[in-house]
Design a protein around this motif. Sequence first.
Motif, PDB file in Angstrom:
ATOM      1  N   ALA A 190       0.694  -1.551  -0.049  1.00 11.80           N
ATOM      2  CA  ALA A 190       0.231  -0.160   0.254  1.00 11.80           C
ATOM      3  C   ALA A 190       0.536   1.574  -0.170  1.00 11.80           C
ATOM      4  O   ALA A 190       0.712   2.054  -0.917  1.00 11.80           O
ATOM      5  CB  ALA A 190      -0.510  -0.376   0.925  1.00 11.80           C
ATOM      6  N   ALA A 191       2.354   1.169   1.198  1.00 18.12           N
ATOM      7  CA  ALA A 191       2.427   2.351   1.001  1.00 18.12           C
ATOM      8  C   ALA A 191       3.601   3.009  -0.357  1.00 18.12           C
ATOM      9  O   ALA A 191       3.636   3.822  -0.432  1.00 18.12           O
ATOM     10  CB  ALA A 191       3.690   2.176   2.329  1.00 18.12           C
ATOM     11  N   LEU A 192       3.740   1.706  -0.730  1.00 17.01           N
ATOM     12  CA  LEU A 192       5.326   1.580  -1.640  1.00 17.01           C
ATOM     13  C   LEU A 192       3.838   2.148  -3.559  1.00 17.01           C
ATOM     14  O   LEU A 192       4.695   3.240  -3.967  1.00 17.01           O
ATOM     15  CB  LEU A 192       6.085   0.599  -2.186  1.00 17.01           C
ATOM     16  CG  LEU A 192       6.587  -0.129  -1.208  1.00 17.01           C
ATOM     17  CD1 LEU A 192       7.471  -0.706  -1.517  1.00 17.01           C
ATOM     18  CD2 LEU A 192       7.209   1.202  -0.975  1.00 17.01           C
ATOM     19  N   THR A 193       2.508   1.984  -3.067  1.00 19.43           N
ATOM     20  CA  THR A 193       2.253   2.170  -4.834  1.00 19.43           C
ATOM     21  C   THR A 193       1.536   3.088  -5.193  1.00 19.43           C
ATOM     22  O   THR A 193       1.570   3.905  -5.361  1.00 19.43           O
ATOM     23  CB  THR A 193       0.783   0.961  -5.252  1.00 19.43           C
ATOM     24  OG1 THR A 193       0.517   0.981  -4.056  1.00 19.43           O
ATOM     25  CG2 THR A 193       2.080   0.043  -5.196  1.00 19.43           C
ATOM     26  N   ALA A 194       1.351   4.233  -2.956  1.00 17.05           N
ATOM     27  CA  ALA A 194       1.315   5.426  -3.313  1.00 17.05           C
ATOM     28  C   ALA A 194       2.128   6.724  -3.644  1.00 17.05           C
ATOM     29  O   ALA A 194       1.564   7.569  -3.729  1.00 17.05           O
ATOM     30  CB  ALA A 194       0.211   5.673  -2.046  1.00 17.05           C
ATOM     31  N   LEU A 196       4.677   6.165  -5.403  1.00 22.30           N
ATOM     32  CA  LEU A 196       4.845   6.123  -6.735  1.00 22.30           C
ATOM     33  C   LEU A 196       3.920   5.710  -8.002  1.00 22.30           C
ATOM     34  O   LEU A 196       3.538   4.108  -7.880  1.00 22.30           O
ATOM     35  CB  LEU A 196       6.693   5.395  -7.181  1.00 22.30           C
ATOM     36  CG  LEU A 196       6.953   5.009  -8.727  1.00 22.30           C
ATOM     37  CD1 LEU A 196       7.118   6.442  -9.354  1.00 22.30           C
ATOM     38  CD2 LEU A 196       7.532   4.300  -9.647  1.00 22.30           C
ATOM     39  N   PRO A 197       3.104   6.477  -7.664  1.00 21.69           N
ATOM     40  CA  PRO A 197       1.829   6.192  -8.522  1.00 21.69           C
ATOM     41  C   PRO A 197       1.693   4.944 -10.328  1.00 21.69           C
ATOM     42  O   PRO A 197       2.649   6.026 -10.637  1.00 21.69           O
ATOM     43  CB  PRO A 197       1.150   7.499  -9.347  1.00 21.69           C
ATOM     44  CG  PRO A 197       1.226   8.379  -7.807  1.00 21.69           C
ATOM     45  CD  PRO A 197       2.821   7.908  -7.336  1.00 21.69           C
ATOM     46  N   GLY A 198       0.642   4.286  -9.975  1.00 19.10           N
ATOM     47  CA  GLY A 198       1.196   3.619 -11.301  1.00 19.10           C
ATOM     48  C   GLY A 198       2.390   2.932 -11.496  1.00 19.10           C
ATOM     49  O   GLY A 198       2.763   2.152 -12.401  1.00 19.10           O
ATOM     50  N   SER A 199       3.057   2.498  -9.967  1.00 14.67           N
ATOM     51  CA  SER A 199       4.404   1.302 -10.156  1.00 14.67           C
ATOM     52  C   SER A 199       2.723  -0.120  -9.250  1.00 14.67           C
ATOM     53  O   SER A 199       2.394  -0.103  -9.389  1.00 14.67           O
ATOM     54  CB  SER A 199       5.045   1.959  -9.428  1.00 14.67           C
ATOM     55  OG  SER A 199       4.685   2.253  -7.961  1.00 14.67           O
ATOM     56  N   VAL A 200       3.811  -1.296  -9.551  1.00 16.85           N
ATOM     57  CA  VAL A 200       3.133  -1.834  -9.461  1.00 16.85           C
ATOM     58  C   VAL A 200       4.110  -2.801  -8.126  1.00 16.85           C
ATOM     59  O   VAL A 200       5.298  -2.324  -7.924  1.00 16.85           O
ATOM     60  CB  VAL A 200       2.573  -3.596 -10.097  1.00 16.85           C
ATOM     61  CG1 VAL A 200       1.202  -2.697 -10.877  1.00 16.85           C
ATOM     62  CG2 VAL A 200       4.057  -3.973 -11.271  1.00 16.85           C
ATOM     63  N   VAL A 201       3.930  -4.346  -7.457  1.00 15.42           N
ATOM     64  CA  VAL A 201       4.118  -4.842  -6.510  1.00 15.42           C
ATOM     65  C   VAL A 201       4.670  -6.350  -6.731  1.00 15.42           C
ATOM     66  O   VAL A 201       3.731  -7.502  -7.258  1.00 15.42           O
ATOM     67  CB  VAL A 201       3.908  -4.182  -4.525  1.00 15.42           C
ATOM     68  CG1 VAL A 201       4.510  -5.186  -4.505  1.00 15.42           C
ATOM     69  CG2 VAL A 201       4.392  -3.353  -4.239  1.00 15.42           C
TER      70      VAL A 201
END
Length: 286
Positions: A61-65, A67-72
């Motif tokens: 949740a934190a990382l995608t917020a 960098l919008p458009g990124s995936v995990v």
Amino acid sequence: MASLLLTDPQRDAVFTAIVDTANAVVLPRFQNLGDGEIDTKTSPTDLVTIADREAEVRLTAALTAILPGSVVVGEEAVSSDPKVLDAIAGDAPVWIVDPVDGTRNFAAGQTPFCVMVGLAVEGVQVGAWIWRPIDAEMIVAFRDEGAQLFETTSGHDRRLQVSRPLAAAEMNGFVSFKYLTEEQRSLARLNARRMRRIQSIGCAGEEYLRIAEGRDHFAVFGRINPWDHCPGSLIVEEAGGLAVIGGEAYGPRHSDGPLWIASSAHVLQTARHQLLDSGSDPEDKG
């Protein structure tokens, strides 16, 4: 590349998200796991804990917020749905997450263990973070910018630099015997005496750090999961070392090993020859 992808505030936010996640759901469970909070995945020794699962959810949740458009692509998500791994082949920036590296150590109430995050774009690692919760140290690398270790308690930081011994008898290394082929495992065990020290500590992130710091000099891994190697390989490269599979540089899209990590081409060639050579013990030329 990384400098164009993440602003300084975004970099700081990643750092903070990793530390906050570890403080919230990992550290409180160290030596404090309850009944039913340790499970197995593919085998009795392939462990997962409630800390792994909760940390990955928070980091996703934190990382995608940030960098919008990124995936995990996280270890536990892939365990539940292998198709998640396909995102590494896509065009979107990919966060590669190992929520608790060294889970067997962590589950046993032992160190080392760490939290690892990598960032890849089009199959190339561009950012890496390894958090050592017990020591409150963060190792950070961005492509073409070097690798640094931040001591968050003291506020000190230092650049990491590999060391490059010449003789095999001066080289320390890590060998993940369990994941080598039977032939490779037999040879490596037989030939380990040729090196100064060979060990396996059950935490890839810690092994990468020790090579980047210059305390150790090489590692060979037979199992190639991106969350185990994407962050650490970039850190070693930015500290002056190399990560190779066959004759090419390692990337998170690789899936077949062995993967060699080394502080120099000479160390790589020497370690590979000394450990996996089936002939008689060669004279060490230094």
